[in-house]
Write a protein that holds these residues in place. Structure first.
Motif, mmCIF file in Angstrom:
data_model
loop_
_atom_site.group_PDB
_atom_site.id
_atom_site.type_symbol
_atom_site.label_atom_id
_atom_site.label_comp_id
_atom_site.label_asym_id
_atom_site.label_seq_id
_atom_site.Cartn_x
_atom_site.Cartn_y
_atom_site.Cartn_z
ATOM 1 N N UNK A 1 -7.442 -0.539 -10.830
ATOM 2 C CA UNK A 1 -7.533 -1.491 -9.732
ATOM 3 C C UNK A 1 -6.423 -1.230 -8.723
ATOM 4 N N UNK A 2 -6.760 -1.224 -7.467
ATOM 5 C CA UNK A 2 -5.804 -0.960 -6.402
ATOM 6 C C UNK A 2 -5.231 -2.284 -5.905
ATOM 7 N N UNK A 3 -3.907 -2.493 -6.011
ATOM 8 C CA UNK A 3 -3.325 -3.756 -5.521
ATOM 9 C C UNK A 3 -3.518 -3.895 -4.008
ATOM 10 N N UNK A 4 -3.925 -5.088 -3.607
ATOM 11 C CA UNK A 4 -4.141 -5.342 -2.187
ATOM 12 C C UNK A 4 -5.338 -4.629 -1.603
ATOM 13 N N UNK A 5 -6.340 -4.308 -2.442
ATOM 14 C CA UNK A 5 -7.516 -3.594 -1.924
ATOM 15 C C UNK A 5 -8.297 -4.430 -0.936
ATOM 16 N N UNK A 6 -8.168 -5.764 -1.046
ATOM 17 C CA UNK A 6 -8.909 -6.631 -0.130
ATOM 18 C C UNK A 6 -8.409 -6.522 1.298
ATOM 19 N N UNK A 7 -7.181 -5.987 1.499
ATOM 20 C CA UNK A 7 -6.657 -5.832 2.843
ATOM 21 C C UNK A 7 -7.211 -4.608 3.553
ATOM 22 N N UNK A 8 -7.864 -3.701 2.831
ATOM 23 C CA UNK A 8 -8.417 -2.488 3.414
ATOM 24 C C UNK A 8 -9.846 -2.729 3.880
ATOM 25 N N UNK A 9 -10.270 -2.060 4.949
ATOM 26 C CA UNK A 9 -11.669 -2.195 5.386
ATOM 27 C C UNK A 9 -12.616 -1.646 4.316
#
Length: 491
Positions: free
Chosen positions: A337-345
């Motif tokens: 899981x990539x931390x802060x993935x929700x901030x990426x388009x």
């Protein structure tokens, strides 16, 4: 073969790559990419030389003859009474093992029940094999017999030089070539004579599977020439992994609309055969080193039947280059899981749930069908009135309906039914570690700026961006002075 459902072995947990293993794999990829200039096979000059010298198109390609004995024993140990192809998902063509110039064994599929059999010693002869596979074409012309492939010669792989064939190159034989090859057999010939399997396409192809760290990779190599009426020699029209890489094209997937299940069947058959080879300790029997791997080769016929052709020994470099897609997609940076993935388009699984929106929400609020029906009835009951004017999508008296003010409109439902439903909370967006200042841009604005910022340092050059951390502000105050620049650093 279209109904065969061969289950794949259960996936086993694999330890992550160690730093030195990752460095070795990265070096293999870098060396391979640096060695191919301008998308060439070797170099542009050497590629041109290879096309002009057809006698150098062959590459060393040796087969493991012990695997046919393993398949024969495997088929006889099966308690079920079905055929070999129905039990294991693939079949094998007629294959005769030659050891030191003499026939040793002949493996074939029975036409009676489809089982894998081996002829007895008294029925093994080259003349019988010639009658079965080296048949004259239906047309009967000599030119057709000369250009049609009927058999394949594959030398034997062995760690002992005295047991190997004098030449490590495979050869494709026509009817006349087969007869000539049989007449020239000598004691240094060790390998297999196998019936050529006609592919389902107009060009010959071969599918190779390898296993690396419990991951199976597939490589499809298709010859660039037409098999029946192509230009060049018979070897150039048939060679795939047996010849120079420039004679064919490679792909990491096997896709065909006639048998879409075939890729899964090839991978399942390969994994099952690899597990069986481990149980029989084939690597120890062949004295393979840690950097040598077993590659399995398959082919699909026009009647959607999968054939196992041969197994060869390949280097670890070739295995790493072939399994590159699986290694990239299995890397922790792709699976964890990539931390802060929700901030990426596009870094979220935000999708609108398939449910109906509330009735209070419409893109353009207008009269409902019930209201239109009531207005129509009321207008029809008036005496001496003209019929209502029907407008596009609305029914009224010709006047534009009066809209309510924004403050009087019904608020939209805030129950989360319209926005996509997420499986996690809203991510926390960190504050930026700097503050953007807005100095005056004209002389008229400077008086207002001086009053607001309580500074009259006309000659001091102020930064456009200042850090917000306490430590950076303290450093800025210590370093500030008349006529000097403020050192900036990002916190």
């Amino acid at each position: 073969m279209g109904g065969v459902d061969l289950p794949r072995p259960a996936a086993q947990a694999v330890a992550p790559l160690l730093p030195h293993e990752m460095e070795h794999i990265r070096k293999v990829y870098d060396d391979d990419l640096a060695g191919k200039k301008h998308a060439s096979i070797i170099t542009p000059r050497e590629d041109a030389q290879m096309f002009r010298t057809p006698d150098k198109h062959g590459v060393p390609c040796e087969c493991i003859i012990e695997l046919y004995e393993l398949l024969w024993r495997w088929g006889h140990r099966n308690p079920k009474g079905r055929g070999f192809a129905e039990n294991f998902g693939f079949s094998i063509p007629d294959t005769m093992v030659i050891v030191k110039g003499r026939p040793y064994a002949w493996y074939f599929i029975s036409k009676k029940d489809g089982s894998l059999l081996r002829k007895s010693e008294g029925h093994i002869s080259l003349s019988a094999l010639e009658k079965k596979i080296a048949k004259e074409p239906a047309e009967g012309s000599k030119e057709t017999a000369k250009n049609t492939c009927c058999a394949v010669w594959m030398p034997m792989a062995s760690q002992f030089p005295e047991a190997r064939c004098h030449t490590p190159y495979a050869d494709f034989l026509s009817v006349q070539g087969f007869q000539k090859f049989v007449m020239q057999l000598r004691d240094t010939h060790s390998g297999i004579l196998q019936a050529f399997v006609d592919p389902h396409s107009v060009s010959n192809f071969l599918v190779r599977t390898v296993e690396f760290r419990r991951q199976t990779s597939l490589c499809l190599r298709t010859n660039r020439s037409l098999l029946a009426s192509g230009k060049g020699s018979l070897f150039d029209r048939c060679a795939t992994f047996e010849g120079w890489e420039g004679l064919s094209s490679s792909s990491s997937r096997y896709r065909n609309h006639r048998h879409p299940h075939m890729e899964d069947l090839i991978l399942a058959a390969s994994e099952t055969l690899n597990r069986r080879a481990e149980q029989e300790r084939v690597r120890q029997m062949l004295f393979l080193g840690p950097h040598q791997h077993v590659a399995l080769h398959f082919k699909v016929t026009s009647d959607h039947q999968l054939f196992f052709i041969f197994a060869s020994i390949v280097s670890e470099k070739d295995v790493i280059l072939q399994i590159r897609p699986q290694l990239l997609m299995g890397d922790p940076c792709m699976t964890e899981e990539l931390p802060g993935a929700a901030l990426l388009p596009g870094g979220t699984n935000r999708k609108a749930a398939p449910f109906e929106a509330p009735a209070c929400y419409t893109a353009a609020r207008g009269p409902s069908p019930e209201e239109e029906e009531e207005a129509k009835k009321a207008s029809s009951q008036r005496e001496g009135s003209l019929p209502p004017i029907e407008r596009s999508g609305r029914l009224g008296s010709g006047k534009t309906p009066r809209q309510r003010p924004l403050s009087d409109r019904r608020p939209m439902a805030d129950d989360g039914a319209i926005l996509p439903r997420m499986g996690y909370a809203k991510p926390v967006i960190p504050d930026v570690p700097y503050t953007v200042l807005d100095p005056p841009r004209t002389v008229e604005d400077y008086a207002y700026h001086a009053v607001e910022t309580n500074s009259l340092d006309m000659g001091l050059k102020r930064p456009l961006i200042a850090p917000t951390s306490a430590r950076a502000a303290e450093m800025e105050s210590d370093a500030a002075g008349p006529g000097c620049f403020t050192a900036l650093s990002q916190a």
